[in-house]
Design a protein around this motif. Structure first.
Motif, PDB file in Angstrom:
ATOM      1  N   GLN A   7       0.983  -1.113  -0.090  1.00 51.37           N
ATOM      2  CA  GLN A   7       0.012   0.035  -0.068  1.00 51.37           C
ATOM      3  C   GLN A   7       0.877   1.379   0.019  1.00 51.37           C
ATOM      4  OE1 GLN A   7      -3.547  -0.186  -0.157  1.00 51.37           O
ATOM      5  NE2 GLN A   7      -3.070  -2.272  -0.437  1.00 51.37           N
ATOM      6  N   ARG A   8       1.711   1.273   0.824  1.00 48.91           N
ATOM      7  CA  ARG A   8       2.534   2.469   1.073  1.00 48.91           C
ATOM      8  C   ARG A   8       3.937   2.232   1.566  1.00 48.91           C
ATOM      9  NH1 ARG A   8      -0.680   1.707   5.026  1.00 48.91           N
ATOM     10  NH2 ARG A   8      -2.568   2.705   3.563  1.00 48.91           N
ATOM     11  N   SER A   9       4.972   3.063   1.293  1.00 41.30           N
ATOM     12  CA  SER A   9       6.422   2.922   1.884  1.00 41.30           C
ATOM     13  C   SER A   9       6.332   3.173   3.393  1.00 41.30           C
ATOM     14  CB  SER A   9       7.309   3.742   1.122  1.00 41.30           C
ATOM     15  OG  SER A   9       7.473   3.185   0.036  1.00 41.30           O
ATOM     16  N   SER A  10       7.148   2.269   4.171  1.00 37.11           N
ATOM     17  CA  SER A  10       7.168   2.573   5.676  1.00 37.11           C
ATOM     18  C   SER A  10       8.550   3.426   5.542  1.00 37.11           C
ATOM     19  CB  SER A  10       6.936   1.632   6.572  1.00 37.11           C
ATOM     20  OG  SER A  10       8.116   0.558   6.211  1.00 37.11           O
ATOM     21  N   LEU A  11       9.332   3.287   4.542  1.00 35.93           N
ATOM     22  CA  LEU A  11      10.643   4.130   4.431  1.00 35.93           C
ATOM     23  C   LEU A  11      10.523   5.175   3.423  1.00 35.93           C
ATOM     24  CD1 LEU A  11      13.755   4.764   5.161  1.00 35.93           C
ATOM     25  CD2 LEU A  11      14.203   2.795   3.493  1.00 35.93           C
ATOM     26  N   ASP A  12      10.431   6.280   3.620  1.00 37.78           N
ATOM     27  CA  ASP A  12      10.214   7.121   2.638  1.00 37.78           C
ATOM     28  C   ASP A  12      11.613   7.754   2.043  1.00 37.78           C
ATOM     29  OD1 ASP A  12       9.717   9.597   0.913  1.00 37.78           O
ATOM     30  OD2 ASP A  12       8.488  10.262   2.403  1.00 37.78           O
ATOM     31  N   ILE A  13      11.912   7.070   0.897  1.00 35.76           N
ATOM     32  CA  ILE A  13      13.409   7.195   0.501  1.00 35.76           C
ATOM     33  C   ILE A  13      13.785   8.659  -0.071  1.00 35.76           C
ATOM     34  CG2 ILE A  13      13.695   4.802  -0.088  1.00 35.76           C
ATOM     35  CD1 ILE A  13      13.462   5.436  -3.006  1.00 35.76           C
ATOM     36  N   VAL A  14      12.540   9.242  -0.578  1.00 34.74           N
ATOM     37  CA  VAL A  14      12.666  10.596  -0.928  1.00 34.74           C
ATOM     38  C   VAL A  14      12.961  11.643   0.254  1.00 34.74           C
ATOM     39  CG1 VAL A  14      11.555  12.761  -2.126  1.00 34.74           C
ATOM     40  CG2 VAL A  14      11.330  10.398  -3.081  1.00 34.74           C
ATOM     41  N   ALA A  15      12.099  11.390   1.307  1.00 34.00           N
ATOM     42  CA  ALA A  15      12.287  12.218   2.452  1.00 34.00           C
ATOM     43  C   ALA A  15      14.067  11.879   3.120  1.00 34.00           C
ATOM     44  CB  ALA A  15      11.290  11.903   3.489  1.00 34.00           C
ATOM     45  N   GLU A  16      14.314  10.656   2.842  1.00 32.48           N
ATOM     46  CA  GLU A  16      15.507  10.173   3.638  1.00 32.48           C
ATOM     47  C   GLU A  16      16.743  10.841   2.699  1.00 32.48           C
ATOM     48  OE1 GLU A  16      17.286   6.588   5.927  1.00 32.48           O
ATOM     49  OE2 GLU A  16      15.582   7.810   5.951  1.00 32.48           O
ATOM     50  N   TYR A  17      16.473  11.000   1.269  1.00 30.20           N
ATOM     51  CA  TYR A  17      17.193  11.660   0.608  1.00 30.20           C
ATOM     52  C   TYR A  17      17.448  12.960   0.940  1.00 30.20           C
ATOM     53  CZ  TYR A  17      19.034  13.950  -3.740  1.00 30.20           C
ATOM     54  OH  TYR A  17      19.500  14.983  -4.712  1.00 30.20           O
ATOM     55  N   GLN A  18      16.483  13.754   1.056  1.00 26.82           N
ATOM     56  CA  GLN A  18      16.543  15.150   1.375  1.00 26.82           C
ATOM     57  C   GLN A  18      17.243  15.252   2.481  1.00 26.82           C
ATOM     58  OE1 GLN A  18      15.446  17.493  -0.814  1.00 26.82           O
ATOM     59  NE2 GLN A  18      14.691  16.212  -2.196  1.00 26.82           N
ATOM     60  N   ALA A  19      16.940  14.276   3.873  1.00 21.97           N
ATOM     61  CA  ALA A  19      17.330  14.768   5.113  1.00 21.97           C
ATOM     62  C   ALA A  19      19.148  14.732   4.952  1.00 21.97           C
ATOM     63  CB  ALA A  19      16.966  13.681   5.953  1.00 21.97           C
ATOM     64  N   TRP A  20      19.521  13.622   4.127  1.00 24.49           N
ATOM     65  CA  TRP A  20      20.936  13.419   3.857  1.00 24.49           C
ATOM     66  C   TRP A  20      21.447  14.658   3.235  1.00 24.49           C
ATOM     67  CZ3 TRP A  20      20.361   7.668   1.488  1.00 24.49           C
ATOM     68  CH2 TRP A  20      20.117   6.848   2.494  1.00 24.49           C
ATOM     69  N   LYS A  21      20.783  15.164   2.138  1.00 29.11           N
ATOM     70  CA  LYS A  21      21.207  16.493   1.484  1.00 29.11           C
ATOM     71  C   LYS A  21      21.464  17.692   2.372  1.00 29.11           C
ATOM     72  CE  LYS A  21      19.227  18.045  -2.412  1.00 29.11           C
ATOM     73  NZ  LYS A  21      18.379  18.384  -3.182  1.00 29.11           N
ATOM     74  N   GLU A  22      20.658  17.806   3.545  1.00 27.65           N
ATOM     75  CA  GLU A  22      20.668  18.672   4.467  1.00 27.65           C
ATOM     76  C   GLU A  22      21.940  18.559   5.202  1.00 27.65           C
ATOM     77  OE1 GLU A  22      16.920  18.929   6.540  1.00 27.65           O
ATOM     78  OE2 GLU A  22      16.064  19.647   4.586  1.00 27.65           O
ATOM     79  N   LEU A  23      21.976  16.855   5.600  1.00 26.81           N
ATOM     80  CA  LEU A  23      23.350  16.896   6.371  1.00 26.81           C
ATOM     81  C   LEU A  23      24.659  16.729   5.558  1.00 26.81           C
ATOM     82  CD1 LEU A  23      21.597  14.020   8.724  1.00 26.81           C
ATOM     83  CD2 LEU A  23      22.119  16.285   9.377  1.00 26.81           C
ATOM     84  N   ASN A  24      24.739  16.819   4.263  1.00 27.50           N
ATOM     85  CA  ASN A  24      25.530  16.930   3.384  1.00 27.50           C
ATOM     86  C   ASN A  24      26.200  15.539   3.496  1.00 27.50           C
ATOM     87  OD1 ASN A  24      25.635  19.431   2.747  1.00 27.50           O
ATOM     88  ND2 ASN A  24      26.580  20.146   4.449  1.00 27.50           N
TER      89      ASN A  24
END
Length: 344
Positions: free
Chosen positions: A326-343
């Motif tokens: 039905q849906r992801s329990s791991l949001d890889i797009v949000a995870e990617y954005q968080a990694w970008k913010e943390l460099n």
């Protein structure tokens, strides 16, 4: 009848910490609601994968669970002759690390000075014999009920190599687990291979493009983030190991996240990537373990890791079973954005 949920598994490598994955697999195989279509594995993850495929081919889910138990018991039995033993201080303080093991400290120093071609000229590898004796690769190659992807790194080109179930041999599994400072490179069809963790730990793309299940469950052994800054030599080496063997996973998640964004914003047509759902099973208890404990094969430690993995999988199923399909329990797009913010 319970609703069947079909998933794919992506299994990280991590030496003895692969017993955590044993526990995860034990839980998932025990659950009659879960069907495993495909497994991508690296190093210890690859070993768990072929053991499961062999067990499924001969005895179904119960056969796979039994095969995993026998495999890890054999790993522990073989490790009884290892010079890597916990120090008395570690035993007294309940630590699983080998940081103060004389055998480990000597070995750790030696591999930084002497190559495996000098230290082990006859390329003796007890782990290869263990895998050969416990896994029937003819069964694995003919296990049509499951798709299998084992990852190695091509030494010459630096590219990722995916070996599939229909061609699987013990050499391919050992290539996926070949640490270059411990073993000779594994040669297959004229090419030399090292541990798959350098370029795919584990590989996600084959699960997306070659499997029909929408849901990919990443079983993660190596912690990505730590709050404290490592200051001692063991802490620094431990963190370098974690970063090295997570880098390929981070890059692949980034690539898939970017592709999903492009498909959504630009109207591109790639239904496999658009429909892919992602999940992750991990445990904070692994964060307290040093890299040296990846060589600790004490039965008590392996059982402890199994139990940690079993609990993590049980918790994930309780919280996210309804999410599957039905849906992801791991949001890889949000995870990617968080990694970008943390460099990262």
């Amino acid at each position: 009848m319970p609703e069947l949920k079909v998933i794919d598994l992506a299994l990280q490598g991590g030496g003895a910490h692969g017993a955590f994955t044993w526990g995860v697999l034990d839980c998932l195989l025990e659950d009659d609601r879960i069907v495993i279509e495909g497994i991508s594995g690296t190093s210890a993850g690859a070993m768990n994968a072929v053991v499961v495929a062999d067990g499924l081919a001969t005895g179904g889910k119960e056969g796979a669970r039994e095969a995993l138990g026998k495999f890890w018991a054999a790993v522990s039995e073989a490790g009884k002759n290892s010079p890597f033993k916990r120090s008395l201080w570690d035993i007294m303080t309940g630590r699983w690390t080998l940081d103060y093991s004389p055998g480990y400290l000597f070995f750790d120093s030696l591999v930084r000075l002497v190559s495996p071609y000098q230290m082990n000229p006859f390329n003796i590898n007890p782990l290869r014999e263990l895998v050969s004796s416990l896994v029937d690769f003819e069964h694995v190659r003919n296990a049509e009920g499951i798709k299998l992807f084992v990852v190695a790194t091509n030494v010459r080109t630096g590219l990722q190599k995916i070996f599939r179930r229909q061609e699987m041999t013990v050499d391919m599994v050992m290539a996926s687990a070949c640490l270059p400072y411990v073993y000779h490179a594994v040669e297959i069809d004229g090419e030399a291979y090292w541990d798959g963790g350098y370029m795919g730990n584990p590989a996600l793309f084959p699960l997306v493009s070659e499997c029909t299940a929408r849901d990919i469950v990443i079983v993660q052994i190596n912690p990505i983030q730590r709050q404290e800054i490592p200051r001692t030599a063991p802490e620094i080496f431990n963190r370098i190991n974690e970063l090295t063997f997570n880098s390929s996973l981070i890059k692949e998640i980034r690539a898939i996240a970017i592709l999903k964004e492009l498909i959504q914003t630009a109207g591109l047509q790639d239904q496999n990537y658009m429909d892919a759902l992602f999940h992750r099973i991990e445990s904070s208890e692994l964060s307290s373990l040093r890299v040296s404990s990846k060589l600790n094969t004490e039965w008590e430690f392996l059982v402890h890791l199994h139990d940690v993995g079993y609990r993590a999988a049980s918790k994930w199923l309780a919280e996210h079973y309804e999410d599957i399909g039905q849906r992801s329990s791991l949001d890889i797009v949000a995870e990617y954005q968080a990694w970008k913010e943390l460099n990262i």
